[in-house]
Design an enzyme around this catalytic site. Structure first.
Site, PDB file in Angstrom:
ATOM      1  N   ASP A 106       0.841  -1.201   0.000  1.00 29.08           N
ATOM      2  CA  ASP A 106       0.000   0.000   0.000  1.00 29.08           C
ATOM      3  C   ASP A 106       0.876   1.252   0.000  1.00 29.08           C
ATOM      4  O   ASP A 106       2.091   1.202   0.271  1.00 29.08           O
ATOM      5  CB  ASP A 106      -0.887  -0.023   1.251  1.00 29.08           C
ATOM      6  CG  ASP A 106      -2.181   0.744   1.084  1.00 29.08           C
ATOM      7  OD1 ASP A 106      -2.296   1.539   0.132  1.00 29.08           O
ATOM      8  OD2 ASP A 106      -3.085   0.547   1.924  1.00 29.08           O
ATOM      9  N   ASP A 136     -10.957   1.838  -2.752  1.00 28.82           N
ATOM     10  CA  ASP A 136     -11.466   1.607  -1.395  1.00 28.82           C
ATOM     11  C   ASP A 136     -12.981   1.684  -1.368  1.00 28.82           C
ATOM     12  O   ASP A 136     -13.599   1.358  -0.368  1.00 28.82           O
ATOM     13  CB  ASP A 136     -10.888   2.648  -0.425  1.00 28.82           C
ATOM     14  CG  ASP A 136      -9.507   2.232   0.077  1.00 28.82           C
ATOM     15  OD1 ASP A 136      -9.097   1.088  -0.177  1.00 28.82           O
ATOM     16  OD2 ASP A 136      -8.845   3.059   0.734  1.00 28.82           O
TER      17      ASP A 136
HETATM   18  C1  GLA Z   1      -5.665   1.931   2.331  1.00 27.80           C
HETATM   19  C2  GLA Z   1      -6.100   0.734   1.504  1.00 27.80           C
HETATM   20  C3  GLA Z   1      -7.146  -0.031   2.276  1.00 27.80           C
HETATM   21  C4  GLA Z   1      -6.572  -0.483   3.594  1.00 27.80           C
HETATM   22  C5  GLA Z   1      -6.079   0.718   4.380  1.00 27.80           C
HETATM   23  C6  GLA Z   1      -5.334   0.287   5.624  1.00 27.80           C
HETATM   24  O1  GLA Z   1      -6.689   2.860   2.455  1.00 27.80           O
HETATM   25  O2  GLA Z   1      -6.583   1.121   0.266  1.00 27.80           O
HETATM   26  O3  GLA Z   1      -7.578  -1.150   1.529  1.00 27.80           O
HETATM   27  O4  GLA Z   1      -5.524  -1.376   3.357  1.00 27.80           O
HETATM   28  O5  GLA Z   1      -5.214   1.516   3.602  1.00 27.80           O
HETATM   29  O6  GLA Z   1      -4.899   1.348   6.368  1.00 27.80           O
END
Ligand code: GLA
Length: 692
Positions: A448, A516
């Site tokens: 990420d 997300d």
């Molecule tokens: C980002 C990712 C999510 C999750 C969060 C965790 O927003 O896109 O899927 O992994 O971080 O903090």
């Protein structure tokens, strides 16, 4: 195939359904000659030169012609400041080399110690042409400053009008497809954020305004780069359309010292006469065959714990979720954020990559062993490029972050960006990631990256523009080394959802976390935009809880599954809160997905219909799968039937669920018989088999 005509000094690069030709002018300027339908070498030599209808002393004689413009009145692809202040480049041709489908043209400046290689690569199974450039300082004296070093510039034939397709958006609303006429003058698409971005994606498509999903000529390009970038589209007063693009945004410069060279990322181009659908299919095939490291694999069904637990992960909690995930048929269990350091919120812990002893008293292995006992592989979330100021890492190394002397360090999500261009930072990151993967049975990293760059600098470096390029190269290098050393390792690219999806990162990852926003109704548009360039095989899509945490929308489980089954299906809901009946239904959908998975992930994709009734069709050999979605409508409204594509009109197709046999010709003419009751959100999955 690559051919050269020494008399006309013209090269022809041919792909199965397109041709690209370039010509060396009398004064050694490389000029664009043709990009479009296939031509022979003789025909390419006969292509007339573009004539500016309004030639004057205020126009450049080579308006829009140069393969890599270095001067003129349009945007330049290369801008340089030589020692002493000269700015223009005057190329001399140094010969060319053809190696299979790879053409390299060598140039050097008439006076200054600057050499360039222009690279072109074509393949027999794709219409995508890869282009990139290498610049080299061949002298021994002072460095020269590169103000702009694009990978390639492109031009299309004169069309009656020009339309630009691109995707724009933001966190949780990425990949919104836009098509609009190209205005006169210059249109800049760019990212200044250090990542390719949610707000844009480094590809464009150009047509004459008349192309459609299933017809028309489309010229498209995509940059293989995951950092900030810039593409400038120029519609000149003479109605030429050209564009130039590469890494870095405006103001990112690079000092080229004696003996040094700079290689740009690939900027790939594709001509298709098959409309936007044909364009997407050609990119999908190219990415699957020539970009993804393991494109021929089938991606597993993932369970991811993020939406279920947030940061509140514990060994026991994860084991409980894992048991249910295995029950519904997940094949890869991914533990998300919250497992390490003092990570109870986004306020602390990034940088301290040891399991939190309160949450995992015996480390990660007991959980991993349980996940494996349940028959699943194990994956884990990491965000290697980031640090919270509230972390042991930052307390020990406050200078490791991108920053500028005497300037504020802007926090976004309470975190700062580690400078992966610094060897000691890259070595640290590679070290802990390697130990993590090596020391445990970890098959998958969700990598990420949750904030854009600000105050990007490296005090004392003398070449501050480099951080933008070095960082991305540092990330690529670590991913490449991890993959090489751990062949079983698979990686998901994520940047707060789809903030870092591009041909550069896909070269070293296996799938992308699309967004997300997991609301299935919103996802239809997000997936539609994603799929313009990127294949379903890379598009991770989870089924999550209802009502949705972001939108509050309540959607049937069936609809949520049918939307997520159009990509790489995953489950991201809190299975502990689902009823036994819901879990049973979920298990049936997961089983069904596994059955259609080879067609969805490896088949050829056709987008069908327009809202309120849209769908996606996948075809692999004799199998056809359609996922159809109906958005809320009014009583009495009858949506246009979904007419499938690419069926044989003379063949018969058996519906695998009802057993009914349909004529291909009838389906093509009158659409699929879909059962979509009511006026609300409704969906269908149709599986057809072509009968012998
Ligand atoms: C980002 C990712 C999510 C999750 C969060 C965790 O927003 O896109 O899927 O992994 O971080 O903090």
């Amino acid at each position: 195939m690559i051919e050269f005509d020494p008399t006309h000094r013209i090269w022809l690069l041919s792909t199965p359904a397109s041709a690209y030709a370039l010509r060396l002018d009398e004064d050694d300027t490389l000029c664009h000659a043709h990009w479009g339908r296939p031509l022979t070498l003789e025909q390419a030599a006969a292509v007339p030169r573009f004539r500016n209808p309004a030639e004057s002393t205020f126009e450049h004689p080579r308006e829009g012609e140069a393969e890599l413009p270095v001067s003129g009145f349009g945007p330049s692809a290369l801008q340089i400041r030589f020692p002493g202040g000269a700015r223009e480049i005057e190329w001399r041709y140094d010969g060319h080399v053809v190696d299979g489908g790879h053409l390299t043209i060598h140039l050097h400046d008439r006076h200054y110690p600057l050499a360039a290689e222009l690279h072109y690569r074509v393949r027999e199974d794709s219409d995508v042409l890869e282009r990139w450039t290498v610049l080299r300082h061949t002298g021994t004296d002072a460095p020269m400053e590169l103000l702009r070093a694009d990978s390639a510039s492109w031009s299309v034939p004169r069309l009656p009008d020009y339309r630009l397709s691109q995707v724009t958006g933001a966190w949780s609303s990425e990949f919104r497809l836009r098509r609009e006429p190209v205005p006169g003058g210059e249109t800049v698409l760019t990212s200044r954020r250090g990542v390719s971005g949610h707000h844009a994606n480094p590809w464009i498509m150009i047509d004459d305004g008349g192309a459609g999903e299933h017809h028309g000529e489309v010229w498209s390009t995509a940059l293989a780069w995951s950092g900030s970038w810039r593409v400038t589209v120029h519609r000149s007063s003479a109605e030429r359309l050209c564009w130039t693009g590469g890494f870095g945004h405006e103001g990112v410069t690079w000092w080229l010292g004696p003996g040094e060279s700079l290689e740009t990322p690939v900027f790939a181009g594709l001509y298709s006469a098959g409309g936007f659908g044909g364009t997407s299919r050609a990119w999908h095939a190219y990415i699957t065959r020539h970009v993804l490291p393991a494109g021929s694999e089938l991606r597993p069904v993932i369970y991811n714990s993020w939406e279920a637990t947030g940061w509140a992960v514990t060994e026991e909690g994860q084991k409980r979720l894992a048991a249910l995930a295995a029950e519904v048929g997940a094949e890869l269990f991914v533990m998300d954020d919250g497992w390490f350091g003092a990570r109870d919120s986004d306020g602390a812990g990034l940088g301290d990559w040891a399991p939190n002893p309160g949450k995992f008293p015996a480390g990660l292995d007991p959980l991993i062993a349980e996940v494996r006992r349940l028959g699943m592989r194990f994956g884990i979330w990491v965000e290697p490029e980031m640090v919270n100021p509230d972390s042991d890492l930052y307390r020990a190394h406050p200078d490791w972050v991108l920053h500028q002397p005497d300037r504020h360090r802007t926090l976004l999500r309470n975190q700062l960006v580690l400078d992966f261009g610094r060897p000691e930072v890259a070595a640290w990151a590679h070290g802990w990631l390697d130990r993590l993967v090596d020391g445990h049975e970890i098959d998958f990293l969700k990598w990420d990256m949750n904030r854009a760059f600000t105050e990007a600098g490296r005090p004392g470096s003398g070449d501050p523009g480099r951080v933008w390029i070095d960082h991305v190269r540092g990330v690529y290098d670590i991913m490449d080394r991890l993959r090489a050393d751990h062949p079983r390792l698979r990686i998901e690219t994520c940047a707060g959802g789809g903030g870092r999806v591009d041909l550069g990162v896909l070269r070293r990852t296996d799938e992308a976390w699309t967004s997300d926003n997991t609301d299935a109704a919103d996802r239809i548009a997000i997936q539609h935009g994603y799929g313009q360039l990127y294949p379903a095989r890379t598009m991770a899509a989870w089924v999550t809880d209802s009502p949705h945490f972001l939108t509050g929308r309540d959607l049937p489980l069936r609809f949520r599954f049918h939307v997520a089954m159009a990509g790489v299906l995953g489950i991201g809901g809190d299975l502990l809160s689902w009823s036994a009946a819901e879990r049973e239904e979920a298990a049936e959908f997961v089983a069904l997905y596994k059955e259609i998975r080879p067609v969805v992930q490896h088949g050829v994709q056709y987008r069908l219909g327009d809202p309120p009734l849209t769908g996606v069709q996948y075809v692999a050999d004799e199998r056809v799968v359609v996922l159809a979605w109906r958005l809320p409508t009014s009583f009495g409204v009858s949506p246009v039937p979904l007419r499938p594509r690419a069926l044989d009109p003379d063949a018969r197709y058996r519906d695998d669920d009802t057993g009914i046999v349909h004529h291909g010709a009838v389906l093509l003419a009158h659409g699929l018989p879909l059962d979509l009751p009511g006026t609300g959100y409704a969906s269908a999955l149709v599986r057809l088999t072509r009968l012998p």
